[in-house]
Write a protein that holds these residues in place. Sequence first.
Motif, PDB file in Angstrom:
ATOM      1  N   GLY A   1      86.587  39.773  41.523  1.00 26.81           N
ATOM      2  CA  GLY A   1      86.288  40.193  40.029  1.00 26.81           C
ATOM      3  C   GLY A   1      86.358  39.978  38.666  1.00 26.81           C
ATOM      4  N   GLY A   2      87.799  38.429  38.696  1.00 21.44           N
ATOM      5  CA  GLY A   2      87.541  38.000  37.428  1.00 21.44           C
ATOM      6  C   GLY A   2      86.651  37.209  37.519  1.00 21.44           C
ATOM      7  N   VAL A   3      86.703  36.893  36.370  1.00 19.02           N
ATOM      8  CA  VAL A   3      86.245  35.931  35.122  1.00 19.02           C
ATOM      9  C   VAL A   3      86.741  34.554  34.547  1.00 19.02           C
ATOM     10  N   MET A   4      86.078  33.639  34.765  1.00 20.90           N
ATOM     11  CA  MET A   4      86.426  32.411  34.104  1.00 20.90           C
ATOM     12  C   MET A   4      85.205  32.090  32.993  1.00 20.90           C
ATOM     13  N   ILE A   5      85.690  31.732  32.003  1.00 26.38           N
ATOM     14  CA  ILE A   5      84.651  30.999  30.623  1.00 26.38           C
ATOM     15  C   ILE A   5      85.454  29.301  30.672  1.00 26.38           C
ATOM     16  N   ILE A   6      84.602  29.351  31.015  1.00 21.89           N
ATOM     17  CA  ILE A   6      84.081  27.041  30.845  1.00 21.89           C
ATOM     18  C   ILE A   6      83.652  26.091  30.262  1.00 21.89           C
ATOM     19  N   PRO A   7      83.938  25.268  29.399  1.00 15.71           N
ATOM     20  CA  PRO A   7      82.882  23.985  29.670  1.00 15.71           C
ATOM     21  C   PRO A   7      83.306  23.120  30.395  1.00 15.71           C
ATOM     22  N   VAL A   8      81.657  23.032  31.117  1.00 17.23           N
ATOM     23  CA  VAL A   8      81.644  22.125  31.785  1.00 17.23           C
ATOM     24  C   VAL A   8      80.624  20.813  31.771  1.00 17.23           C
ATOM     25  N   GLY A   9      81.319  19.459  31.717  1.00 15.73           N
ATOM     26  CA  GLY A   9      80.382  18.235  31.166  1.00 15.73           C
ATOM     27  C   GLY A   9      81.490  17.249  30.504  1.00 15.73           C
ATOM     28  N   GLU A  10      80.717  15.543  31.253  1.00 20.60           N
ATOM     29  CA  GLU A  10      81.120  14.445  31.161  1.00 20.60           C
ATOM     30  C   GLU A  10      81.397  14.227  28.974  1.00 20.60           C
ATOM     31  N   GLN A  11      82.573  13.341  28.997  1.00 25.22           N
ATOM     32  CA  GLN A  11      83.150  13.738  27.778  1.00 25.22           C
ATOM     33  C   GLN A  11      82.298  12.933  26.988  1.00 25.22           C
ATOM     34  N   GLY A  12      81.250  12.892  25.926  1.00 22.61           N
ATOM     35  CA  GLY A  12      80.229  12.288  25.419  1.00 22.61           C
ATOM     36  C   GLY A  12      78.796  13.439  25.625  1.00 22.61           C
ATOM     37  N   ALA A  13      78.460  13.316  27.208  1.00 25.16           N
ATOM     38  CA  ALA A  13      77.381  14.407  27.187  1.00 25.16           C
ATOM     39  C   ALA A  13      77.244  15.508  26.932  1.00 25.16           C
ATOM     40  N   VAL A  14      76.398  16.051  27.620  1.00 26.19           N
ATOM     41  CA  VAL A  14      76.055  17.712  27.016  1.00 26.19           C
ATOM     42  C   VAL A  14      77.060  18.181  28.207  1.00 26.19           C
ATOM     43  N   GLN A  15      77.541  19.240  27.918  1.00 24.48           N
ATOM     44  CA  GLN A  15      78.495  20.402  28.253  1.00 24.48           C
ATOM     45  C   GLN A  15      77.928  21.622  27.619  1.00 24.48           C
ATOM     46  N   VAL A  16      78.081  22.406  29.251  1.00 24.78           N
ATOM     47  CA  VAL A  16      77.540  23.622  29.390  1.00 24.78           C
ATOM     48  C   VAL A  16      78.507  24.922  29.272  1.00 24.78           C
ATOM     49  N   LEU A  17      78.209  25.810  28.582  1.00 17.00           N
ATOM     50  CA  LEU A  17      79.411  27.119  29.233  1.00 17.00           C
ATOM     51  C   LEU A  17      79.477  27.562  29.871  1.00 17.00           C
ATOM     52  N   TYR A  18      80.485  27.792  30.979  1.00 23.46           N
ATOM     53  CA  TYR A  18      79.894  28.603  32.057  1.00 23.46           C
ATOM     54  C   TYR A  18      80.750  29.890  32.292  1.00 23.46           C
ATOM     55  N   ARG A  19      80.174  31.314  32.532  1.00 22.45           N
ATOM     56  CA  ARG A  19      80.536  31.789  33.151  1.00 22.45           C
ATOM     57  C   ARG A  19      80.782  32.495  34.638  1.00 22.45           C
ATOM     58  N   ILE A  20      82.010  31.927  35.235  1.00 27.51           N
ATOM     59  CA  ILE A  20      82.371  32.258  36.696  1.00 27.51           C
ATOM     60  C   ILE A  20      83.834  33.326  36.611  1.00 27.51           C
ATOM     61  N   LYS A  21      82.321  34.662  37.674  1.00 23.41           N
ATOM     62  CA  LYS A  21      82.867  35.508  38.002  1.00 23.41           C
ATOM     63  C   LYS A  21      83.220  35.497  39.698  1.00 23.41           C
ATOM     64  N   LYS A  22      84.786  35.114  40.544  1.00 20.16           N
ATOM     65  CA  LYS A  22      85.141  35.894  41.760  1.00 20.16           C
ATOM     66  C   LYS A  22      84.078  36.419  42.493  1.00 20.16           C
ATOM     67  N   LEU A  23      83.215  36.598  43.260  1.00 25.41           N
ATOM     68  CA  LEU A  23      83.310  37.364  44.501  1.00 25.41           C
ATOM     69  C   LEU A  23      83.785  38.473  44.976  1.00 25.41           C
ATOM     70  N   ARG A  24      84.949  37.092  46.150  1.00 26.20           N
ATOM     71  CA  ARG A  24      85.373  37.327  46.912  1.00 26.20           C
ATOM     72  C   ARG A  24      86.646  36.363  47.018  1.00 26.20           C
ATOM     73  N   GLU A  25      86.975  36.471  47.916  1.00 20.47           N
ATOM     74  CA  GLU A  25      88.030  35.470  48.600  1.00 20.47           C
ATOM     75  C   GLU A  25      87.862  33.843  48.861  1.00 20.47           C
ATOM     76  N   ASN A  26      87.861  33.274  49.367  1.00 22.00           N
ATOM     77  CA  ASN A  26      88.208  31.881  49.933  1.00 22.00           C
ATOM     78  C   ASN A  26      86.284  31.526  49.694  1.00 22.00           C
ATOM     79  N   LYS A  27      85.968  30.958  47.836  1.00 27.26           N
ATOM     80  CA  LYS A  27      85.112  30.253  47.409  1.00 27.26           C
ATOM     81  C   LYS A  27      83.713  31.134  47.188  1.00 27.26           C
ATOM     82  N   GLY A  28      83.761  32.576  47.049  1.00 31.90           N
ATOM     83  CA  GLY A  28      82.556  33.136  46.565  1.00 31.90           C
ATOM     84  C   GLY A  28      83.061  33.268  44.763  1.00 31.90           C
ATOM     85  N   PHE A  29      81.859  32.975  44.897  1.00 28.44           N
ATOM     86  CA  PHE A  29      81.686  32.727  42.965  1.00 28.44           C
ATOM     87  C   PHE A  29      80.473  32.873  42.601  1.00 28.44           C
ATOM     88  N   ASP A  30      79.980  33.198  41.812  1.00 31.96           N
ATOM     89  CA  ASP A  30      79.066  33.682  40.816  1.00 31.96           C
ATOM     90  C   ASP A  30      79.218  32.730  39.793  1.00 31.96           C
TER      91      ASP A  30
END
Length: 97
Positions: free
Chosen positions: A66-95
Motif C-alpha cells: 500500500g506504500g507509494v514511491m514518487i521517483i523521476p526515471v530516465g537517463e541523464q541528459g534525456a527525457v525523465q518521467v515522474l512515476y508514482r509507484i504503489k506496492k500492491l503485494r509482497e514480492n514485486k507486486g507494483f502499480d
Amino acid sequence: DVFPNLIDLSQRNIQEHNSQLFDDGIISLSLGDGWKGLQGMCFDAIHVGAAASTFPPKLMQQLKVGGVMIIPVGEQGAVQVLYRIKKLRENKGFDLQ
C-alpha cells in the motif's frame, strides 16, 4: 544523504523549526547511499529527488504493501518521467503510474 554536512544542516533546521518531527519519530536522517535503501526498514512513502536511470528494486522492496514511491526515471541528459509507484503485494507486486 552521502554528505554528512547536509545531514547536519537538515538536522539543525528541523530541530529549530519543528523538533516534534524527530520526537514523534516522523522523520529520521541517515548517512549512506540512498539507492541501497535502509536495511531492515519498510516505509509508507518514499520520495526520490534525484533521477534514476532505472527503477531501484532495493528501494521498491522497502515499501510497505500500500506504500507509494514518487521517483523521476530516465537517463541523464534525456527525457525523465515522474512515476508514482504503489506496492500492491509482497514480492514485486507494483502499480506504475
